[in-house]
Design a protein around this motif. Sequence first.
Motif, short mmCIF file in Angstrom:
data_model
loop_
_atom_site.label_atom_id
_atom_site.label_comp_id
_atom_site.label_asym_id
_atom_site.label_seq_id
_atom_site.Cartn_x
_atom_site.Cartn_y
_atom_site.Cartn_z
N SER A 1 109.03 -104.09 44.73
CA SER A 1 109.59 -105.32 45.21
C SER A 1 108.29 -106.41 45.46
O SER A 1 107.75 -106.48 44.46
CB SER A 1 110.27 -105.03 46.61
OG SER A 1 110.80 -106.29 47.07
N GLY A 2 108.42 -107.16 46.56
CA GLY A 2 107.80 -108.43 46.55
C GLY A 2 106.14 -107.71 46.80
O GLY A 2 105.08 -108.59 46.94
N TYR A 3 105.91 -106.32 47.08
CA TYR A 3 104.71 -105.80 47.29
C TYR A 3 103.94 -105.31 46.03
O TYR A 3 102.92 -104.52 46.28
CB TYR A 3 104.73 -104.96 48.53
CG TYR A 3 105.14 -105.75 49.56
CD1 TYR A 3 104.18 -106.19 50.66
CD2 TYR A 3 106.51 -105.77 50.16
CE1 TYR A 3 104.56 -106.93 51.67
CE2 TYR A 3 106.84 -106.53 51.24
CZ TYR A 3 105.90 -107.08 52.02
OH TYR A 3 106.16 -107.76 53.28
N THR A 4 104.52 -105.65 44.91
CA THR A 4 104.11 -104.99 43.61
C THR A 4 102.67 -105.22 43.46
O THR A 4 102.11 -106.40 43.71
CB THR A 4 104.87 -105.33 42.11
OG1 THR A 4 106.30 -105.16 43.01
CG2 THR A 4 104.43 -104.74 41.15
N THR A 5 101.90 -104.41 43.05
CA THR A 5 100.48 -104.55 42.93
C THR A 5 100.04 -104.22 41.54
O THR A 5 100.57 -104.09 40.55
CB THR A 5 99.79 -103.29 43.55
OG1 THR A 5 99.83 -102.16 42.97
CG2 THR A 5 100.06 -103.36 45.11
N ALA A 6 98.59 -104.31 41.16
CA ALA A 6 97.97 -104.30 39.93
C ALA A 6 98.20 -102.72 39.39
O ALA A 6 98.06 -102.41 38.04
CB ALA A 6 96.47 -104.69 39.99
N ALA A 7 98.84 -101.74 40.17
CA ALA A 7 99.05 -100.47 39.76
C ALA A 7 99.97 -100.56 38.68
O ALA A 7 100.04 -99.55 37.71
CB ALA A 7 99.46 -99.65 40.83
N THR A 8 100.93 -101.39 38.54
CA THR A 8 101.99 -101.95 37.30
C THR A 8 101.72 -103.32 36.91
O THR A 8 102.53 -104.18 37.47
CB THR A 8 103.34 -101.57 38.04
OG1 THR A 8 103.69 -102.27 39.36
CG2 THR A 8 103.64 -100.20 38.27
N PRO A 9 100.74 -103.72 36.20
CA PRO A 9 100.45 -104.99 36.05
C PRO A 9 101.42 -105.76 35.35
O PRO A 9 101.70 -106.97 35.51
CB PRO A 9 99.02 -104.67 35.25
CG PRO A 9 98.90 -103.33 34.83
CD PRO A 9 99.74 -102.50 35.84
N ALA A 10 102.19 -105.01 34.31
CA ALA A 10 103.22 -105.90 33.78
C ALA A 10 104.49 -106.14 34.73
O ALA A 10 104.92 -107.56 34.18
CB ALA A 10 103.86 -104.74 32.65
N LEU A 11 104.71 -105.38 35.59
CA LEU A 11 106.00 -105.90 36.44
C LEU A 11 105.05 -107.07 37.22
O LEU A 11 105.94 -107.54 37.80
CB LEU A 11 106.14 -104.90 37.28
CG LEU A 11 107.18 -103.54 36.70
CD1 LEU A 11 107.32 -102.45 37.78
CD2 LEU A 11 108.43 -104.35 36.30
N GLN A 12 103.96 -106.64 37.83
CA GLN A 12 103.16 -107.63 38.83
C GLN A 12 103.33 -109.17 38.07
O GLN A 12 103.66 -110.10 39.08
CB GLN A 12 101.66 -107.28 39.14
CG GLN A 12 101.35 -107.96 40.32
CD GLN A 12 99.79 -107.75 40.46
OE1 GLN A 12 99.16 -107.61 39.42
NE2 GLN A 12 99.29 -107.89 41.68
N LYS A 13 103.25 -109.12 36.85
CA LYS A 13 103.02 -110.51 36.40
C LYS A 13 104.42 -111.16 36.20
O LYS A 13 104.61 -112.36 35.84
CB LYS A 13 102.78 -110.50 34.97
CG LYS A 13 101.22 -110.23 34.77
CD LYS A 13 100.73 -110.41 33.25
CE LYS A 13 99.40 -109.76 33.14
NZ LYS A 13 99.14 -109.40 31.95
N LYS A 14 105.47 -110.41 36.49
CA LYS A 14 106.97 -110.95 36.35
C LYS A 14 107.48 -111.09 37.87
O LYS A 14 108.59 -111.57 37.75
CB LYS A 14 107.93 -109.87 35.59
CG LYS A 14 107.19 -109.81 34.20
CD LYS A 14 108.31 -109.45 33.27
CE LYS A 14 107.98 -109.33 31.99
NZ LYS A 14 108.51 -109.80 30.64
N ILE A 15 106.78 -111.07 38.63
CA ILE A 15 107.48 -110.92 39.90
C ILE A 15 106.54 -112.05 40.90
O ILE A 15 105.43 -112.03 40.99
CB ILE A 15 107.38 -109.67 40.65
CG1 ILE A 15 108.73 -108.75 40.10
CG2 ILE A 15 107.76 -109.88 42.28
CD1 ILE A 15 110.17 -109.34 40.17
N ILE A 16 107.18 -112.87 41.73
CA ILE A 16 106.39 -113.79 42.50
C ILE A 16 106.77 -113.38 43.81
O ILE A 16 107.90 -113.48 44.24
CB ILE A 16 107.12 -115.45 42.34
CG1 ILE A 16 107.16 -115.97 40.54
CG2 ILE A 16 106.13 -116.42 43.10
CD1 ILE A 16 108.23 -116.82 40.58
#
Length: 431
Positions: A240-255
């Motif tokens: 969710s809003g705490y997405t980190t660089a462990a999943t970089p592709a998702l992190q770039k899509k979530i504000i």
Amino acid sequence: MQVKEFNYWLTTVAMPTSPVTQLPEAVDVAVIGAGFTGLSAARTLAKAGASVAVLEGQTIGWGASSRNGGMVLTGLKLGVNQLISMYGRERTQRMYAASLASIDCVEQIVREEGIDCSFARCGHLEVACKQKHFEDYARQAEVVAREFRHELRVVPRQELRGEIGSDIYYGGMVDEVSAGLNPAQYVAGLGQAAMRAGACVFEGTRVNTIEAQSRQGSSGWKITTSRGTLWAKHVFVGTSGYTTAATPALQKKIIPIGSYIITTEVLPDSLARELSPRNRMIYDSKNYIYYYRLTPDRRMLFGGRAAFFPETGDSIRRSAEILRKGMIDVYPQLRDLKIDYVWGGTLDFAFDIMPHAGDMNGIYYALGYAGHGVAMATWQGQKMAELISGGKPDNPFVGIPFPGAPLGLYNGRPWFLPFAGAWYKFLDWVS
Ligand SMILES: Cc1cc2nc3c(=O)[nH]c(=O)nc-3n(C[C@H](O)[C@H](O)[C@H](O)COP(=O)(O)OP(=O)(O)OC[C@H]3O[C@@H](n4cnc5c(N)ncnc54)[C@H](O)[C@@H]3O)c2cc1C
């Protein structure tokens, strides 16, 4: 103002803790994040017989799931006409049906697992901050009735006192199907249910990297965490809003966007009834939204985007005063009441303000709830678990376009939030 900087909901429950054990060498599914999404998925997967490790960097329910307003809402963040223009009539109907089913899903889990979290179908009330917002309610109610066979009741200004003890709004719209609950008690119960079903939860276990790796001839993932590595056949991300660089592709899509809440001291019964005679979950029609409700022990809980940034000590302190002022604008009756608690949490917005689920490069995920996650996160966790288990659940959010930032101008650090905050304030002024 003497206010405790602490999440009030956490004073009402003892969060379950998981036994500290070594990470297993291999599991069927590694779930990242122990909030509604991850725990709901873990519960369903474990019940289907999968071996499940839930990897949580902090503690069970630490994220938005214990910090929210507890509003279990129908509908999606975007208006129905916009949804139809983006996805067409048929898919929008399935999305709306899913959003209603998500409330039933929460109710069913609460009942099946005996979770004591004050779940009640008290309905929600949206209130209009401008005459033109109110005029739009009748149009929305008509479309929702026609397209989704779902009833919304428009409440004119002169009848609004039956719904809310405030005179500042131009009218309202009620949906009787929405519910309220205590989110910390709910996520605690969901955590216990997942563990009872056989899922192992590993708290204090932050995922750092996920790499494709085969094991004994089977494709899968090597997951490196702050407490060692494990291998999983499947990975499901519910961060969710705490997405980190462990999943970089998702992190770039979530504000990640901050949202803040205050609660008052316990109100006298008569005052509580005056403020919210039907005990609704209430929110207003602004972009810079206020949402509020009574807690089960009769405090006024008042939330909003007092600052756009994710929570810090400073933004939480400043929010207490901003939100108190907003609350008194709505309810002057609360002028002399004490504010007991203030806290903040982080919401997850996709660039199209839609929930998204599916698999990205083989890693499953569900996120993007945009402040409507209590029901939707629970439902997505369940549906994605069914998909991972080999089922074919109807999930209309899988396969829709998942846009990134325009021109790719975002790497997971939301530098534009001050501009977005100012933009929303401007929109509230002109629209
Ligand atoms: C103040 C506030 C008020 C809200 N009010 C409402 C409301 O009234 N109604 C509503 O429907 N929704 C509301 N929401 C939204 C709702 O709370 C969320 O959509 C929902 O809780 C999301 O659940 P989740 O399980 O996906 O994420 P979360 O509960 O945020 O959990 C994500 C977890 O992932 C963990 N994590 C992240 N990265 C890693 C990693 N690399 N390794 C291990 N663990 C990791 C985090 O520690 C966190 O515990 C609100 C949110 C906030 C913040």
